[in-house]
Design a protein around this motif. Structure first.
Motif, PDB file in Angstrom:
ATOM      1  N   TRP A  99      54.547  41.137  47.658  1.00  0.00           N
ATOM      2  CA  TRP A  99      53.422  40.358  48.180  1.00  0.00           C
ATOM      3  C   TRP A  99      53.215  40.641  49.661  1.00  0.00           C
ATOM      4  N   LYS A 100      54.311  40.782  50.394  1.00  0.00           N
ATOM      5  CA  LYS A 100      54.196  41.109  51.825  1.00  0.00           C
ATOM      6  C   LYS A 100      53.588  42.495  52.016  1.00  0.00           C
ATOM      7  N   ALA A 101      53.888  43.402  51.083  1.00  0.00           N
ATOM      8  CA  ALA A 101      53.350  44.764  51.185  1.00  0.00           C
ATOM      9  C   ALA A 101      51.877  44.826  50.772  1.00  0.00           C
ATOM     10  N   PHE A 102      51.468  43.940  49.848  1.00  0.00           N
ATOM     11  CA  PHE A 102      50.089  43.960  49.335  1.00  0.00           C
ATOM     12  C   PHE A 102      49.503  42.540  49.334  1.00  0.00           C
ATOM     13  N   PRO A 103      49.213  41.993  50.522  1.00  0.00           N
ATOM     14  CA  PRO A 103      48.733  40.610  50.581  1.00  0.00           C
ATOM     15  C   PRO A 103      47.216  40.447  50.458  1.00  0.00           C
ATOM     16  N   GLN A 104      46.500  41.513  50.183  1.00  0.00           N
ATOM     17  CA  GLN A 104      45.040  41.451  50.250  1.00  0.00           C
ATOM     18  C   GLN A 104      44.398  40.631  49.135  1.00  0.00           C
ATOM     19  N   VAL A 105      44.947  40.703  47.916  1.00  0.00           N
ATOM     20  CA  VAL A 105      44.326  40.029  46.777  1.00  0.00           C
ATOM     21  C   VAL A 105      45.364  39.158  46.076  1.00  0.00           C
ATOM     22  N   MET A 106      44.965  37.924  45.778  1.00  0.00           N
ATOM     23  CA  MET A 106      45.826  37.012  45.047  1.00  0.00           C
ATOM     24  C   MET A 106      44.998  36.394  43.922  1.00  0.00           C
ATOM     25  N   LEU A 107      45.495  36.501  42.696  1.00  0.00           N
ATOM     26  CA  LEU A 107      44.811  35.955  41.532  1.00  0.00           C
ATOM     27  C   LEU A 107      45.661  34.842  40.935  1.00  0.00           C
ATOM     28  N   MET A 108      45.006  33.802  40.436  1.00  0.00           N
ATOM     29  CA  MET A 108      45.725  32.684  39.827  1.00  0.00           C
ATOM     30  C   MET A 108      45.136  32.383  38.467  1.00  0.00           C
ATOM     31  N   ASP A 109      46.010  32.033  37.546  1.00  0.00           N
ATOM     32  CA  ASP A 109      45.564  31.680  36.205  1.00  0.00           C
ATOM     33  C   ASP A 109      46.493  30.609  35.659  1.00  0.00           C
ATOM     34  N   ALA A 110      45.906  29.566  35.112  1.00  0.00           N
ATOM     35  CA  ALA A 110      46.700  28.493  34.509  1.00  0.00           C
ATOM     36  C   ALA A 110      46.717  28.686  32.999  1.00  0.00           C
ATOM     37  N   THR A 111      47.907  28.613  32.425  1.00  0.00           N
ATOM     38  CA  THR A 111      48.088  28.675  30.985  1.00  0.00           C
ATOM     39  C   THR A 111      48.360  27.253  30.523  1.00  0.00           C
ATOM     40  N   TYR A 112      47.591  26.798  29.566  1.00  0.00           N
ATOM     41  CA  TYR A 112      47.659  25.398  29.175  1.00  0.00           C
ATOM     42  C   TYR A 112      48.494  25.165  27.930  1.00  0.00           C
TER      43      TYR A 112
END
Length: 172
Positions: A99-112
């Protein structure tokens, strides 16, 4: 098909050395060609070994111990009235380095409701420069309320030392 005490100890010793179950089975068969144990026998023995190691603990104590032993960075939030765990955030050190090397994009997804507790699991992933995804963090959330998401973002910020603000944050 039960393992003898000696074979069970061998499975335990090899498991402690992170030998794969298939290789453990091969080792047992090398020692005695008459062994016809299915692979499931090894998996069952490993589960029994793990269960015995956490016998005096609650399930959550076992999870927290495993996170600690595995070197994970983790945070949890408990209910002030019942002292029950409501939110659990964890990230592996290797994921943090990615994450420190590639902090440009962060995606989140919730599994219900895909687990036995029927609570959402929020997965946070990053994207490398070659467009490969990698897991950043996992969060078990008691509820999907503003407080829970604020708590989760604060965990992410404190994990990165407060210096992270990716230009792109998206939910699937």
């Amino acid at each position: 098909m039960r393992l003898t005490h000696n074979k069970f100890r061998l499975v335990a010793d090899l498991s402690a050395q992170n030998v794969k179950p298939h290789d453990i089975l091969s080792t047992l068969k090398e020692k005695n060609l008459k062994n016809v144990f299915p692979l499931q026998t090894i998996y069952n023995a490993k589960m029994k070994i793990q269960k015995n190691g956490h016998e005096s603990m609650t399930q959550m104590q076992g999870v927290l111990l495993s996170l600690k032993k595995g070197g994970y960075i983790y945070y949890y939030h408990t209910n002030n009235l019942t002292n029950e765990l409501e939110d659990l955030f964890f990230i592996h050190p290797t994921s943090l380095e990615m994450w420190k090397a590639f902090p440009q994009v962060m995606l989140m997804d919730a599994t219900y409701k895909m687990n036995k507790y029927k609570i959402p699991i929020l997965e946070v992933v990053g994207v490398t420069s070659t467009r490969l995804t990698f897991f950043i963090a996992f969060i078990f959330m008691y509820e999907e309320k503003e407080f829970n998401y604020t708590w989760e973002f604060n965990c992410l910020k404190s994990t990165m030392g407060g210096s992270l603000c990716p230009p792109v944050i998206d939910g699937f």
